[in-house]
Write a protein that holds these residues in place. Structure first.
Motif, mmCIF file in Angstrom:
data_model
loop_
_atom_site.group_PDB
_atom_site.id
_atom_site.type_symbol
_atom_site.label_atom_id
_atom_site.label_comp_id
_atom_site.label_asym_id
_atom_site.label_seq_id
_atom_site.Cartn_x
_atom_site.Cartn_y
_atom_site.Cartn_z
ATOM 1 N N THR A 215 0.843 -1.202 0.000
ATOM 2 C CA THR A 215 0.000 0.000 0.000
ATOM 3 C C THR A 215 0.873 1.245 0.000
ATOM 4 O OG1 THR A 215 -0.088 0.124 2.398
ATOM 5 C CG2 THR A 215 -1.782 -1.223 1.307
ATOM 6 N N LEU A 216 0.295 2.377 -0.343
ATOM 7 C CA LEU A 216 1.075 3.603 -0.405
ATOM 8 C C LEU A 216 1.535 4.069 0.966
ATOM 9 C CD1 LEU A 216 0.244 3.585 -3.400
ATOM 10 C CD2 LEU A 216 0.321 6.053 -3.220
ATOM 11 N N VAL A 217 0.789 3.742 2.005
ATOM 12 C CA VAL A 217 1.228 4.076 3.363
ATOM 13 C C VAL A 217 2.537 3.350 3.656
ATOM 14 C CG1 VAL A 217 0.659 3.832 5.814
ATOM 15 C CG2 VAL A 217 -1.100 4.567 4.201
ATOM 16 N N GLN A 218 2.611 2.083 3.276
ATOM 17 C CA GLN A 218 3.831 1.305 3.470
ATOM 18 C C GLN A 218 4.943 1.771 2.543
ATOM 19 O OE1 GLN A 218 1.996 -2.485 2.789
ATOM 20 N NE2 GLN A 218 1.760 -2.919 4.983
ATOM 21 N N LEU A 219 4.599 2.127 1.309
ATOM 22 C CA LEU A 219 5.608 2.637 0.373
ATOM 23 C C LEU A 219 6.240 3.928 0.895
ATOM 24 C CD1 LEU A 219 4.103 2.190 -3.210
ATOM 25 C CD2 LEU A 219 6.112 1.073 -2.276
ATOM 26 N N ALA A 220 5.422 4.798 1.459
ATOM 27 C CA ALA A 220 5.925 6.074 1.968
ATOM 28 C C ALA A 220 6.926 5.876 3.099
ATOM 29 C CB ALA A 220 4.762 6.947 2.442
ATOM 30 N N ALA A 221 6.764 4.801 3.859
ATOM 31 C CA ALA A 221 7.633 4.555 5.014
ATOM 32 C C ALA A 221 8.838 3.666 4.696
ATOM 33 C CB ALA A 221 6.813 3.908 6.140
ATOM 34 N N ASP A 222 8.844 3.008 3.543
ATOM 35 C CA ASP A 222 9.882 2.029 3.237
ATOM 36 C C ASP A 222 10.551 2.341 1.901
ATOM 37 O OD1 ASP A 222 11.500 -0.190 3.001
ATOM 38 O OD2 ASP A 222 9.862 -1.648 2.948
ATOM 39 N N ALA A 223 11.784 2.808 1.950
ATOM 40 C CA ALA A 223 12.521 3.160 0.734
ATOM 41 C C ALA A 223 12.782 1.933 -0.135
ATOM 42 C CB ALA A 223 13.834 3.841 1.099
ATOM 43 N N ASN A 224 12.990 0.784 0.477
ATOM 44 C CA ASN A 224 13.238 -0.432 -0.305
ATOM 45 C C ASN A 224 12.004 -0.844 -1.106
ATOM 46 O OD1 ASN A 224 15.919 -0.746 0.469
ATOM 47 N ND2 ASN A 224 15.359 -1.830 2.335
ATOM 48 N N ALA A 225 10.819 -0.638 -0.554
ATOM 49 C CA ALA A 225 9.582 -0.954 -1.266
ATOM 50 C C ALA A 225 9.417 -0.031 -2.473
ATOM 51 C CB ALA A 225 8.385 -0.847 -0.331
ATOM 52 N N LYS A 226 9.753 1.248 -2.297
ATOM 53 C CA LYS A 226 9.696 2.186 -3.419
ATOM 54 C C LYS A 226 10.690 1.782 -4.501
ATOM 55 C CE LYS A 226 9.592 5.903 -0.561
ATOM 56 N NZ LYS A 226 9.750 7.289 -0.152
ATOM 57 N N LYS A 227 11.873 1.391 -4.081
ATOM 58 C CA LYS A 227 12.907 0.969 -5.017
ATOM 59 C C LYS A 227 12.460 -0.275 -5.793
ATOM 60 C CE LYS A 227 17.054 1.315 -3.491
ATOM 61 N NZ LYS A 227 18.341 1.076 -2.793
ATOM 62 N N ALA A 228 11.812 -1.210 -5.117
ATOM 63 C CA ALA A 228 11.334 -2.433 -5.769
ATOM 64 C C ALA A 228 10.265 -2.101 -6.827
ATOM 65 C CB ALA A 228 10.778 -3.405 -4.739
ATOM 66 N N LEU A 229 9.362 -1.181 -6.507
ATOM 67 C CA LEU A 229 8.344 -0.757 -7.468
ATOM 68 C C LEU A 229 8.995 -0.090 -8.670
ATOM 69 C CD1 LEU A 229 5.397 -0.299 -8.330
ATOM 70 C CD2 LEU A 229 5.438 1.817 -6.966
ATOM 71 N N TRP A 230 9.971 0.763 -8.423
ATOM 72 C CA TRP A 230 10.656 1.454 -9.512
ATOM 73 C C TRP A 230 11.399 0.457 -10.408
ATOM 74 C CZ3 TRP A 230 10.109 5.532 -12.163
ATOM 75 C CH2 TRP A 230 11.145 6.006 -12.972
ATOM 76 N N GLN B 57 10.565 -2.659 -10.968
ATOM 77 C CA GLN B 57 9.551 -3.333 -11.788
ATOM 78 C C GLN B 57 9.164 -2.467 -12.976
ATOM 79 O OE1 GLN B 57 6.070 -5.126 -9.770
ATOM 80 N NE2 GLN B 57 7.143 -4.599 -7.881
ATOM 81 N N PHE B 58 8.936 -1.182 -12.701
ATOM 82 C CA PHE B 58 8.517 -0.262 -13.772
ATOM 83 C C PHE B 58 9.610 -0.140 -14.819
ATOM 84 C CE2 PHE B 58 8.195 3.997 -15.626
ATOM 85 C CZ PHE B 58 6.923 3.903 -16.165
ATOM 86 N N CYS B 59 10.860 0.015 -14.393
ATOM 87 C CA CYS B 59 11.976 0.177 -15.337
ATOM 88 C C CYS B 59 12.187 -1.097 -16.154
ATOM 89 C CB CYS B 59 13.252 0.540 -14.597
ATOM 90 S SG CYS B 59 13.207 2.218 -13.917
ATOM 91 N N ALA B 60 11.966 -2.259 -15.561
ATOM 92 C CA ALA B 60 12.139 -3.516 -16.281
ATOM 93 C C ALA B 60 11.171 -3.607 -17.466
ATOM 94 C CB ALA B 60 11.935 -4.699 -15.342
ATOM 95 N N PHE B 61 9.969 -3.060 -17.323
ATOM 96 C CA PHE B 61 8.994 -3.091 -18.418
ATOM 97 C C PHE B 61 9.294 -2.059 -19.496
ATOM 98 C CE2 PHE B 61 5.918 -4.971 -15.227
ATOM 99 C CZ PHE B 61 5.956 -6.226 -15.789
ATOM 100 N N ASN B 62 10.038 -1.028 -19.172
ATOM 101 C CA ASN B 62 10.276 0.059 -20.111
ATOM 102 C C ASN B 62 11.644 0.010 -20.776
ATOM 103 O OD1 ASN B 62 7.762 1.318 -19.891
ATOM 104 N ND2 ASN B 62 8.351 2.150 -17.923
ATOM 105 N N GLN B 63 12.314 -1.134 -20.700
ATOM 106 C CA GLN B 63 13.622 -1.232 -21.361
ATOM 107 C C GLN B 63 13.498 -1.855 -22.713
ATOM 108 O OE1 GLN B 63 16.347 -3.236 -18.747
ATOM 109 N NE2 GLN B 63 16.480 -1.470 -17.399
#
Length: 131
Positions: free
Chosen positions: A108-123, A125-131
């Motif tokens: 959830t975004l509440v968890q993403l806001a508190a966890d830098a590693n979760a944000k990094k993991a989402l990013w 995933q996004f970058c893997a699809f856009n290469q």
């Protein structure tokens, strides 16, 4: 009929029927017939996640505008009809991944806001699809 089932029928060349009098079938009133063709991202999330202050920043990083995102719950997602956007992001856990779509999953975004590693993991995933 769930979206995944409708895609299977479509690929087998089976025509879907249209109900002429949907008022006679109260269960069919729950089906979402939304035109998703102008959306670039389908977000399967809670309304709290969609309204979270971090959401505009993430969408900006994905180079998307808020108007290009359609947000729905897991139940609504399962009942969507028609073509889905290529990019689907779920903050509500695993969903049935439609074939031919890019699926991002995160907490959830509440968890993403508190966890830098979760944000990094989402990013990642996004970058893997856009290469």
């Amino acid at each position: 009929m769930k979206h995944q089932q409708a895609l299977y029928l479509q690929e087998m060349g089976i025509t879907r029927w249209q109900v002429r009098k949907p008022d006679l079938f109260p269960l069919s009133l729950n089906l979402c017939t939304i035109d998703l063709s102008h959306y670039k991202l389908l977000l399967v999330a809670s309304t709290a996640d969609f309204a979270h202050p971090l959401m505009p920043s993430i969408l900006n990083a994905f180079n998307l505008k808020l108007s290009e995102v359609y947000c729905c719950s897991t139940d609504q997602f399962e009942n969507l009809q028609g073509q889905l956007p290529e990019l689907i992001w779920s903050t509500l856990g695993e969903i049935n991944q439609p074939h031919g779509h890019k699926l991002l999953t995160s907490s959830t975004l509440v968890q993403l806001a508190a966890d830098a590693n979760a944000k990094k993991a989402l990013w990642k995933q996004f970058c893997a699809f856009n290469q």
